[in-house]
Design a protein around this motif. Structure first.
Motif, short mmCIF file in Angstrom:
data_model
loop_
_atom_site.label_atom_id
_atom_site.label_comp_id
_atom_site.label_asym_id
_atom_site.label_seq_id
_atom_site.Cartn_x
_atom_site.Cartn_y
_atom_site.Cartn_z
N ARG A 34 -36.66 -48.35 -77.02
CA ARG A 34 -35.99 -49.03 -75.91
C ARG A 34 -35.94 -48.15 -74.65
NH1 ARG A 34 -29.91 -51.12 -75.19
NH2 ARG A 34 -30.26 -52.22 -73.26
N PRO A 35 -35.40 -46.92 -74.73
CA PRO A 35 -35.41 -46.10 -73.50
C PRO A 35 -36.82 -45.71 -73.08
CG PRO A 35 -34.45 -44.87 -75.34
CD PRO A 35 -34.68 -46.27 -75.81
N LEU A 36 -37.74 -45.63 -74.05
CA LEU A 36 -39.12 -45.29 -73.71
C LEU A 36 -39.73 -46.39 -72.85
CD1 LEU A 36 -41.55 -43.43 -74.03
CD2 LEU A 36 -42.07 -44.61 -76.17
N ASP A 37 -39.55 -47.63 -73.26
CA ASP A 37 -40.08 -48.76 -72.48
C ASP A 37 -39.47 -48.79 -71.08
OD1 ASP A 37 -41.61 -49.49 -74.67
OD2 ASP A 37 -40.21 -51.04 -75.34
N GLU A 38 -38.15 -48.54 -71.00
CA GLU A 38 -37.47 -48.57 -69.70
C GLU A 38 -37.94 -47.42 -68.80
OE1 GLU A 38 -33.35 -48.58 -70.79
OE2 GLU A 38 -33.42 -50.67 -71.47
N THR A 39 -38.16 -46.26 -69.40
CA THR A 39 -38.62 -45.10 -68.62
C THR A 39 -40.03 -45.33 -68.11
OG1 THR A 39 -37.20 -43.66 -69.93
CG2 THR A 39 -38.93 -42.59 -68.65
N ARG A 40 -40.88 -45.91 -68.94
CA ARG A 40 -42.25 -46.21 -68.49
C ARG A 40 -42.24 -47.23 -67.34
NH1 ARG A 40 -45.04 -46.28 -74.42
NH2 ARG A 40 -45.56 -44.07 -74.48
N ALA A 41 -41.39 -48.23 -67.45
CA ALA A 41 -41.30 -49.23 -66.38
C ALA A 41 -40.79 -48.58 -65.09
CB ALA A 41 -40.37 -50.36 -66.81
N SER A 43 -41.15 -45.48 -64.26
CA SER A 43 -42.23 -44.61 -63.79
C SER A 43 -43.22 -45.40 -62.95
CB SER A 43 -42.95 -43.99 -65.00
OG SER A 43 -44.15 -43.38 -64.59
N GLN A 44 -43.55 -46.58 -63.41
CA GLN A 44 -44.48 -47.41 -62.64
C GLN A 44 -43.86 -47.84 -61.31
OE1 GLN A 44 -45.49 -50.52 -65.41
NE2 GLN A 44 -46.90 -49.23 -66.56
N GLY A 45 -42.58 -48.19 -61.37
CA GLY A 45 -41.90 -48.61 -60.14
C GLY A 45 -41.82 -47.51 -59.11
N ALA A 49 -46.80 -47.38 -53.76
CA ALA A 49 -47.12 -46.80 -52.46
C ALA A 49 -45.89 -46.41 -51.64
CB ALA A 49 -47.98 -47.78 -51.66
N GLU A 50 -44.81 -47.19 -51.72
CA GLU A 50 -43.66 -46.88 -50.88
C GLU A 50 -42.84 -45.68 -51.41
OE1 GLU A 50 -42.52 -50.30 -53.61
OE2 GLU A 50 -44.15 -49.99 -52.24
N TRP A 51 -43.20 -45.17 -52.58
CA TRP A 51 -42.54 -43.99 -53.15
C TRP A 51 -43.55 -42.85 -53.17
CZ3 TRP A 51 -37.44 -43.98 -54.06
CH2 TRP A 51 -36.80 -45.21 -54.19
N LEU A 59 -41.17 -39.12 -64.36
CA LEU A 59 -40.76 -40.11 -65.37
C LEU A 59 -41.89 -40.40 -66.35
CD1 LEU A 59 -38.68 -42.59 -63.17
CD2 LEU A 59 -37.82 -41.10 -65.00
N SER A 60 -43.11 -40.40 -65.86
CA SER A 60 -44.26 -40.61 -66.74
C SER A 60 -44.39 -39.46 -67.74
CB SER A 60 -45.54 -40.73 -65.90
OG SER A 60 -46.67 -40.88 -66.75
N GLU A 61 -44.24 -38.23 -67.24
CA GLU A 61 -44.30 -37.07 -68.13
C GLU A 61 -43.14 -37.09 -69.13
OE1 GLU A 61 -44.42 -33.76 -65.44
OE2 GLU A 61 -46.49 -34.16 -64.86
#
Length: 114
Positions: A34-41, A43-45, A49-51, A59-61
């Motif tokens: 559960r936290p893994l899925d949220e952290t990956r999401a 990370s993508q967010g 480009a605006e970040w 977050l990806s690491e």
């Protein structure tokens, strides 16, 4: 490491502990994802480009480290659970064989020991 004096007082309890470790492996994977899925999401967010900061990469690491550690913990639970169950079964089998042999001691029955 020394195992002298190690006894199995209750092989059924050892088997129960092994099954508990296997159950825990499944629960660990489910709860850890559960936290893994949220952290990956996240990370993508934070990688869009605006970040332009390093938060997305961090977050990806983090999610990759979490995933490796989660898989390792789950594998350890499975390994330990299997070892407990195997030991319980082996102990019970050997004890049954020994009891049968000793029960026939003194009788005119051929011993498996020659």
């Amino acid at each position: 490491m020394s195992f002298t004096g190690t006894e199995i007082d209750d092989p059924a309890e050892l088997r129960k502990a092994g099954q508990g470790a296997l159950d825990l492996a499944g629960e660990t994977k489910k709860a850890g994802n559960r936290p893994l899925d949220e952290t990956r999401a996240a990370s993508q967010g934070f990688s869009q480009a605006e970040w332009d900061g390093g938060l997305g990469k961090a977050l990806s690491e983090l999610s990759e480290t979490w995933s490796r550690q989660l898989n390792s913990l789950q594998a350890d639970c499975v390994l330990l659970g299997g070892q407990c169950i195997d030991t319980s079964e082996a102990y019970s089998t050997v004890e049954s064989t020994n009891s049968a042999v000793m029960g026939n001691a003194g009788r005119e029955v051929n011993s498996p020991f020659g």
